[in-house]
Design an enzyme around this catalytic site. Structure first.
Site, PDB file in Angstrom:
ATOM      1  N   THR A 181      15.113   0.313 -21.619  1.00 41.68           N
ATOM      2  CA  THR A 181      16.230  -0.512 -21.192  1.00 41.68           C
ATOM      3  C   THR A 181      16.437  -1.617 -22.212  1.00 41.68           C
ATOM      4  O   THR A 181      15.550  -1.918 -23.015  1.00 41.68           O
ATOM      5  CB  THR A 181      15.967  -1.131 -19.815  1.00 41.68           C
ATOM      6  OG1 THR A 181      14.829  -2.011 -19.914  1.00 41.68           O
ATOM      7  CG2 THR A 181      15.672  -0.062 -18.774  1.00 41.68           C
ATOM      8  N   GLU A 326      18.246   4.491 -16.585  1.00 41.22           N
ATOM      9  CA  GLU A 326      17.381   5.090 -15.565  1.00 41.22           C
ATOM     10  C   GLU A 326      17.955   6.369 -14.973  1.00 41.22           C
ATOM     11  O   GLU A 326      17.285   7.054 -14.189  1.00 41.22           O
ATOM     12  CB  GLU A 326      17.149   4.083 -14.431  1.00 41.22           C
ATOM     13  CG  GLU A 326      16.302   2.885 -14.820  1.00 41.22           C
ATOM     14  CD  GLU A 326      17.092   1.722 -15.401  1.00 41.22           C
ATOM     15  OE1 GLU A 326      16.576   0.598 -15.395  1.00 41.22           O
ATOM     16  OE2 GLU A 326      18.223   1.952 -15.881  1.00 41.22           O
ATOM     17  N   LYS A 436      29.234 -16.456  -7.285  1.00 45.16           N
ATOM     18  CA  LYS A 436      29.263 -16.811  -5.866  1.00 45.16           C
ATOM     19  C   LYS A 436      29.782 -18.234  -5.731  1.00 45.16           C
ATOM     20  O   LYS A 436      29.115 -19.200  -6.097  1.00 45.16           O
ATOM     21  CB  LYS A 436      27.881 -16.683  -5.236  1.00 45.16           C
ATOM     22  CG  LYS A 436      27.932 -16.559  -3.718  1.00 45.16           C
ATOM     23  CD  LYS A 436      26.690 -15.891  -3.158  1.00 45.16           C
ATOM     24  CE  LYS A 436      26.859 -15.551  -1.691  1.00 45.16           C
ATOM     25  NZ  LYS A 436      25.688 -14.857  -1.141  1.00 45.16           N
ATOM     26  N   TRP A 441      32.030 -14.026  -2.953  1.00 42.27           N
ATOM     27  CA  TRP A 441      31.873 -13.423  -4.270  1.00 42.27           C
ATOM     28  C   TRP A 441      33.191 -13.369  -5.031  1.00 42.27           C
ATOM     29  O   TRP A 441      34.248 -13.077  -4.469  1.00 42.27           O
ATOM     30  CB  TRP A 441      31.318 -12.003  -4.130  1.00 42.27           C
ATOM     31  CG  TRP A 441      29.855 -11.953  -3.835  1.00 42.27           C
ATOM     32  CD1 TRP A 441      28.975 -12.997  -3.841  1.00 42.27           C
ATOM     33  CD2 TRP A 441      29.102 -10.794  -3.474  1.00 42.27           C
ATOM     34  NE1 TRP A 441      27.724 -12.563  -3.511  1.00 42.27           N
ATOM     35  CE2 TRP A 441      27.766 -11.220  -3.279  1.00 42.27           C
ATOM     36  CE3 TRP A 441      29.416  -9.455  -3.293  1.00 42.27           C
ATOM     37  CZ2 TRP A 441      26.746 -10.327  -2.941  1.00 42.27           C
ATOM     38  CZ3 TRP A 441      28.410  -8.572  -2.950  1.00 42.27           C
ATOM     39  CH2 TRP A 441      27.085  -9.011  -2.768  1.00 42.27           C
TER      40      TRP A 441
END
Length: 553
Positions: A181, A326, A436, A441
């Site tokens: 990653t 992944e 936020k 959101w």
């Protein structure tokens, strides 16, 4: 499962060699265009396998590559896994300390390196992290002066070896690939791909419900081969018997345009910034995209304006896709369902701009902050969880990361999404990037797409800045087109957002910058902007009461 019937990569190579032997592999290199066919490719892969065996590489060993997109790198894609070793593609754009960690963690025994990257590798190679490396192979016909040792060139490495190889019967659970990653926080995490995972990913992305790659296609992956196997396209294109075109080191828009025109590329793939650059090139140069049928865009959200421009001006279909390291990596593709082609342009483009439908073979959940599944109404937010045969269930030697990100075989993606009633996923934000404000959101991704839809905006990103009252407020960072009046553009952009979104979504400020920082895989690096502009004074509490998150309008 009896030998020979396991799900491995070997049958894809076998089929291409024998049934599409005259299809070409074309590669742009520093010395010019190289081309050969699948028959020659198979012979060179066999010679590579013999060379690895003679060098002492055994099943389970890891072989690293530090390379761009070209034919020699492609040869390792089948040569390394099919002898039972594990191909570890290393991102050369990572900082030195991450490269040292990755090579040490993987315990690579052989490293293939491009000539243009030798100098970059020499520093990290002096550290103890490279102690396991027994051989460096320069991807060329000779070796420039270097401190890497022992070192040879690729052509000498594979020379004088037989052009046939008795490939072993491998278990489908044998590790075949490895990628780390990008390590946005802490050290990068290793993700292993078994033969079965890569086989399943290939079979799922081959048909029309995936990437729709056919034998008649000419496929050019611009997405780097060091980044999750170029989204699996070298494997999928080989399985299909398609022609490969590799753009080589650091291709400019002019290089891509030339390859598309001269090689008849029908399908290509890369992050949005690549295609925005190609469109900008086309504004001042002749751009012949007549052969190009489809573009796969992933890695970041594709603005509707980008999709519409390719469609209307060049008759090129944009397929929006999403995935993760992944996940090997493809998870969704935004194909239109039957009947949607008849919709009006705005409604159709809005659907195509979403990350799309789950690829067959995967399952998903969308989980809110209370641990409950959200409704597929296109409104409710939640974190996307995925599971399936090509989705990892553990990180390499990182049990604490596995415990955090995997639950009962479900991968917690960290992506905040909505799902509409037709099943189309829309990434609202990364969990770490969502803003936020006042308990509600705000999607930074949606604001970015809106801003980049303006003709006078080259790039734009939005981050949350700390705010005493509202917790966070959005600030827009914009790269304007050259020569634009920034003050007037700022007013236009804020007015555009106010017109199309709730008032409290409107950024508190527009800051003009020369370039949006990028990660090593070409994504916008908001972390850099947060660190550089983590200043509450950027937002001065100028959100009026009527624009507060709890306002009824």
């Amino acid at each position: 499962m009896p030998g020979g019937t396991d799900q491995t990569l070997r049958p894809f190579l076998w089929r291409a060699e024998r049934m599409y032997s005259d299809r070409e592999i074309v590669s742009r290199t520093a010395s010019g265009i190289e081309r050969y066919d699948y028959r020659t490719y198979g012979e060179r892969v066999a010679r590579l396998a013999h060379a690895l065996e003679e060098g002492g590489i055994e099943q389970g060993d890891r072989v690293g590559t530090f390379c761009w997109n070209h034919h020699r790198h492609f040869e390792t894609y089948f040569g390394v896994p099919n002898v039972g070793a594990q191909l570890h593609t290393i991102n050369p754009l990572l900082p030195d300390h991450h490269i040292e960690h990755i090579v040490s963690d993987a315990n690579d025994r052989v490293l293939f390196v491009d000539p243009s990257l030798i100098e970059q590798l020499e520093g990290p190679a002096e550290s103890e992290a490279f102690d396991a490396v027994e051989q460096y192979v320069v991807m060329d016909e000779d070796v420039p002066e270097t401190s890497l040792s022992p070192v040879t060139d690729y052509e000498s490495f594979i020379a004088d070896h037989p052009t046939e190889y008795d490939w072993p019967d491998l278990d489908e659970d044998q590790p075949a690939g490895m990628c780390y990653t990008s390590g946005t926080t802490g050290n990068p995490k290793g993700v292993e791909y078994t033969h079965q995972m890569l086989w399943s990913h290939t079979m799922a992305t081959l048909p029309a419900s995936g990437l729709d790659i056919r034998a008649e296609d000419v496929v050019m992956p611009v997405v780097p081969m060091f980044h999750v196997n170029a989204w699996g396209m070298p494997f999928t294109s080989t399985a299909a018997g398609a022609k490969h075109v590799y753009p080589g080191p650091s291709p400019e828009p002019a290089d891509l345009a030339k390859l598309i025109e001269e090689e008849g590329v029908t399908l290509s793939a890369g992050v949005p910034t690549v295609w925005l650059g190609l469109l900008e090139y086309g504004q001042e140069n002749d751009l012949d995209l007549s052969s190009l049928e489809r573009l796969i865009i992933g890695g970041a959200a594709a603005p509707e304006s980008l999709i519409r421009t390719f469609d209307e001006e060049y008759d090129v279909e944009v397929l929006h896709a999403w995935g993760m390291t992944e996940m090997s990596p493809i998870g969704t593709v935004s194909h239109l369902k039957p009947g949607m082609e008849e919709w009006d342009d705005d409604r159709r483009d809005e659907k195509r701009a979403k990350q799309g439908l789950l690829v067959p073979g995967l399952e998903m959940r969308v989980i809110d902050e209370d641990g409950e599944e959200v409704e597929w109404d296109g409104e409710e937010f939640g974190e996307l969880w995925i599971r399936g045969p090509w989705v990892t269930t553990e990180y390499f030697e990182r049990p604490e990361a596995t415990e955090e990100d995997v639950e009962d075989s479900w991968l917690k993606t960290g992506d905040v999404v909505t799902v509409d009633p037709e099943g189309y996923i829309k990434i609202v934000d990364r969990a770490k990037d969502v803003i936020k404000s006042g308990g509600e959101w705000i999607s930074s991704v949606e604001l970015e797409n809106a801003l980049m839809g303006h003709d006078d905006v080259s790039e734009a990103t939005v981050v949350g800045v700390p705010h005493e009252r509202w917790q966070e407020r959005p600030v827009a960072f914009v790269v304007p087109v050259e020569g634009i009046d920034e003050e007037a553009l700022s007013e236009e952009l804020l007015a555009m957002v106010r017109e199309n979104y709730p008032k409290w979504w409107t950024p508190d400020d527009v800051l003009f910058i020369d370039e949006v920082p990028k990660t090593s895989t070409g994504k916008f690096d908001k972390k850099v902007l947060r660190e550089r502009y983590d200043d509450p004074s950027l937002v001065e509490g100028n959100v009026p009461e009527e624009a507060a998150p709890d306002a009824t309008d």
